[in-house]
Design a protein around this motif. Structure first.
Motif, PDB file in Angstrom:
ATOM      1  N   THR A   1       0.450  -0.726  -0.024  1.00  0.00           N
ATOM      2  CA  THR A   1      -0.167  -0.371  -0.118  1.00  0.00           C
ATOM      3  C   THR A   1       1.278   1.702  -0.202  1.00  0.00           C
ATOM      4  OG1 THR A   1      -2.066   1.032   1.125  1.00  0.00           O
ATOM      5  CG2 THR A   1       0.253   0.121   2.372  1.00  0.00           C
ATOM      6  N   CYS A   2       0.309   2.274  -0.351  1.00  0.00           N
ATOM      7  CA  CYS A   2       1.115   3.862   0.000  1.00  0.00           C
ATOM      8  C   CYS A   2      -0.033   4.953   1.042  1.00  0.00           C
ATOM      9  CB  CYS A   2       1.428   4.277  -1.167  1.00  0.00           C
ATOM     10  SG  CYS A   2       0.150   4.772  -2.897  1.00  0.00           S
ATOM     11  N   CYS A   3       0.560   5.720   1.266  1.00  0.00           N
ATOM     12  CA  CYS A   3      -0.310   6.539   2.279  1.00  0.00           C
ATOM     13  C   CYS A   3       0.505   8.202   1.866  1.00  0.00           C
ATOM     14  CB  CYS A   3      -0.078   6.375   3.487  1.00  0.00           C
ATOM     15  SG  CYS A   3       1.513   5.805   4.033  1.00  0.00           S
ATOM     16  N   SER A   4      -0.410   8.633   2.460  1.00  0.00           N
ATOM     17  CA  SER A   4      -0.236  10.426   2.267  1.00  0.00           C
ATOM     18  C   SER A   4      -0.723  11.655   3.720  1.00  0.00           C
ATOM     19  CB  SER A   4      -0.700  10.744   1.094  1.00  0.00           C
ATOM     20  OG  SER A   4      -0.152  12.153   0.701  1.00  0.00           O
ATOM     21  N   SER A   5       0.384  11.515   3.646  1.00  0.00           N
ATOM     22  CA  SER A   5      -0.519  12.716   5.267  1.00  0.00           C
ATOM     23  C   SER A   5       0.711  13.674   5.482  1.00  0.00           C
ATOM     24  CB  SER A   5      -0.395  11.311   6.295  1.00  0.00           C
ATOM     25  OG  SER A   5      -1.333  12.474   7.574  1.00  0.00           O
TER      26      SER A   5
ATOM     27  N   GLU B   1       4.091  17.558   3.933  1.00  0.00           N
ATOM     28  CA  GLU B   1       3.639  16.647   3.788  1.00  0.00           C
ATOM     29  C   GLU B   1       4.483  15.415   3.623  1.00  0.00           C
ATOM     30  OE1 GLU B   1       1.883  15.977  -0.872  1.00  0.00           O
ATOM     31  OE2 GLU B   1       3.364  17.008  -0.777  1.00  0.00           O
ATOM     32  N   PHE B   2       3.637  13.687   3.859  1.00  0.00           N
ATOM     33  CA  PHE B   2       4.817  13.210   4.593  1.00  0.00           C
ATOM     34  C   PHE B   2       4.386  12.028   3.179  1.00  0.00           C
ATOM     35  CE2 PHE B   2       4.611   9.042   5.779  1.00  0.00           C
ATOM     36  CZ  PHE B   2       5.907   8.576   6.267  1.00  0.00           C
ATOM     37  N   LYS B   3       5.184  11.082   2.464  1.00  0.00           N
ATOM     38  CA  LYS B   3       4.372  10.297   1.721  1.00  0.00           C
ATOM     39  C   LYS B   3       5.069   8.830   2.156  1.00  0.00           C
ATOM     40  CE  LYS B   3       3.488  13.373  -2.487  1.00  0.00           C
ATOM     41  NZ  LYS B   3       1.669  13.011  -2.532  1.00  0.00           N
ATOM     42  N   ALA B   4       4.650   7.156   1.836  1.00  0.00           N
ATOM     43  CA  ALA B   4       5.740   6.717   2.658  1.00  0.00           C
ATOM     44  C   ALA B   4       5.117   5.316   1.499  1.00  0.00           C
ATOM     45  CB  ALA B   4       6.059   5.879   3.302  1.00  0.00           C
ATOM     46  N   ILE B   5       6.103   4.495   0.980  1.00  0.00           N
ATOM     47  CA  ILE B   5       5.110   3.313   0.072  1.00  0.00           C
ATOM     48  C   ILE B   5       5.879   1.951   1.437  1.00  0.00           C
ATOM     49  CG2 ILE B   5       5.698   1.849  -1.959  1.00  0.00           C
ATOM     50  CD1 ILE B   5       6.652   4.321  -2.621  1.00  0.00           C
ATOM     51  N   VAL B   6       4.602   1.401   1.290  1.00  0.00           N
ATOM     52  CA  VAL B   6       4.394   0.177   2.026  1.00  0.00           C
ATOM     53  C   VAL B   6       5.123  -1.140   1.263  1.00  0.00           C
ATOM     54  CG1 VAL B   6       4.389  -1.027   4.166  1.00  0.00           C
ATOM     55  CG2 VAL B   6       2.435   1.158   4.295  1.00  0.00           C
ATOM     56  N   PHE B   7       6.025  -1.494   1.046  1.00  0.00           N
ATOM     57  CA  PHE B   7       6.910  -2.946   0.952  1.00  0.00           C
ATOM     58  C   PHE B   7       6.008  -4.017   1.387  1.00  0.00           C
ATOM     59  CE2 PHE B   7       8.868   0.818  -0.958  1.00  0.00           C
ATOM     60  CZ  PHE B   7       9.154   0.556  -2.502  1.00  0.00           C
ATOM     61  N   GLU B   8       6.578  -5.722   0.890  1.00  0.00           N
ATOM     62  CA  GLU B   8       5.919  -6.948   1.523  1.00  0.00           C
ATOM     63  C   GLU B   8       7.603  -6.760   2.666  1.00  0.00           C
ATOM     64  OE1 GLU B   8       5.721 -11.148   0.203  1.00  0.00           O
ATOM     65  OE2 GLU B   8       6.277  -9.164  -1.248  1.00  0.00           O
TER      66      GLU B   8
END
Length: 260
Positions: free
Chosen positions: A20-24, A31-38
């Motif tokens: 998933t990915c998220c933005s907050s 601004e904060f963005k992240a990618i969640v990897f396996e």
């Protein structure tokens, strides 16, 4: 954002999988963005080659290294030849090769990746120019420093250096190397006569159990073939480098020749 653009349409067993990915907004109101990897439980290839020297639990045998090399080669073949837009990774190195529970390799970190129109590794049109040279010293193909456009053959150079590092357990930035003696030249000089002098000592362990010399000869031949692929891929001239599909064929040949 570069990673999202590069990975959003790609699916391959040897690429990292986005969960998933998220933005907050972070605690500073930015601004904060992240990618969640396996999760990759075995970390990256870097630690198995360098960070735990002397630890038996972190030694990779030749079969494991061949499998990892094949996994990365399959990932590159997919990126360069089987996507709508060819993808040049631009930062191939051991720390970006992640290992799952079964030591299957997954190529990660697409922050420097470039999308290229067309998918054939033969085309001179499949190129894009870097405004600034980016990547990791030791793995960047020499032509990029001369202003030559980025292309899949640049990834092949980095892959060749990766293979030689897996073979010798020496980084391309090792203090023993200089402008006159690179990891590529070091291996190229020793392939014919001194192959056992430069190979990672952990790959020679099967020799100690062989009293007939048969296993030794088979493994030596496999080591020579492995080193030749690394040298051919990391040639100074892009046109002289192996095609990734040919690399896969050669690595599979080595695997078949290995003694059980």
């Amino acid at each position: 954002m570069a990673e999202c653009n590069a990975l959003r349409k790609m699916r391959h067993r040897n690429l990292v999988k986005i969960l998933t990915c998220c933005s907050s907004v972070d605690y500073n109101g930015e601004e904060f963005k992240a990618i969640v990897f396996e999760l990759m439980p075995n970390g990256n290839l870097e630690k198995f080659l360098h960070d735990n020297e002397g630890s038996e639990n972190h030694n990779l045998n030749l079969t494991q290294r061949l499998d990892i090399a094949l996994d990365v080669a399959h990932a590159l073949d997919y990126l360069h030849n089987e996507t709508e837009q060819a993808v040049v990774h631009c930062d191939l190195k051991p720390s970006n090769v992640l290992l799952d529970d079964d030591f299957v390799a997954h190529l990660g970190d697409f922050g420097l990746a470039r999308l290229i129109l067309g998918t054939t590794e033969h085309s001179s049109k499949d190129q894009v120019i870097f405004s600034t040279i980016k990547g990791t010293i030791g793995y960047i193909p020499p032509e990029y420093g001369e202003g030559v456009p980025v292309s899949p053959r640049g990834d092949i150079y980095s892959f060749g250096i990766l293979l030689l590092e897996m073979f010798t357990a020496k980084r391309p930035t090792n203090n023993n190397f200089s402008e006159s003696l690179s990891l590529h030249e070091f291996c190229k000089m020793k392939i014919s006569e001194g192959i056992l002098e430069i190979v990672d000592s952990h790959l020679l362990l099967p020799f100690a159990e062989d009293e007939t010399g048969i296993v030794e000869n088979k493994i030596r031949n496999c080591l020579v073939m492995f080193a030749r692929i690394g040298v051919a891929c990391s040639d100074e001239f892009p046109a002289h480098r192996m095609l990734i599909k040919d690399v896969i064929v050669k690595l599979l040949e080595i695997k078949k020749k290995l003694p059980c």
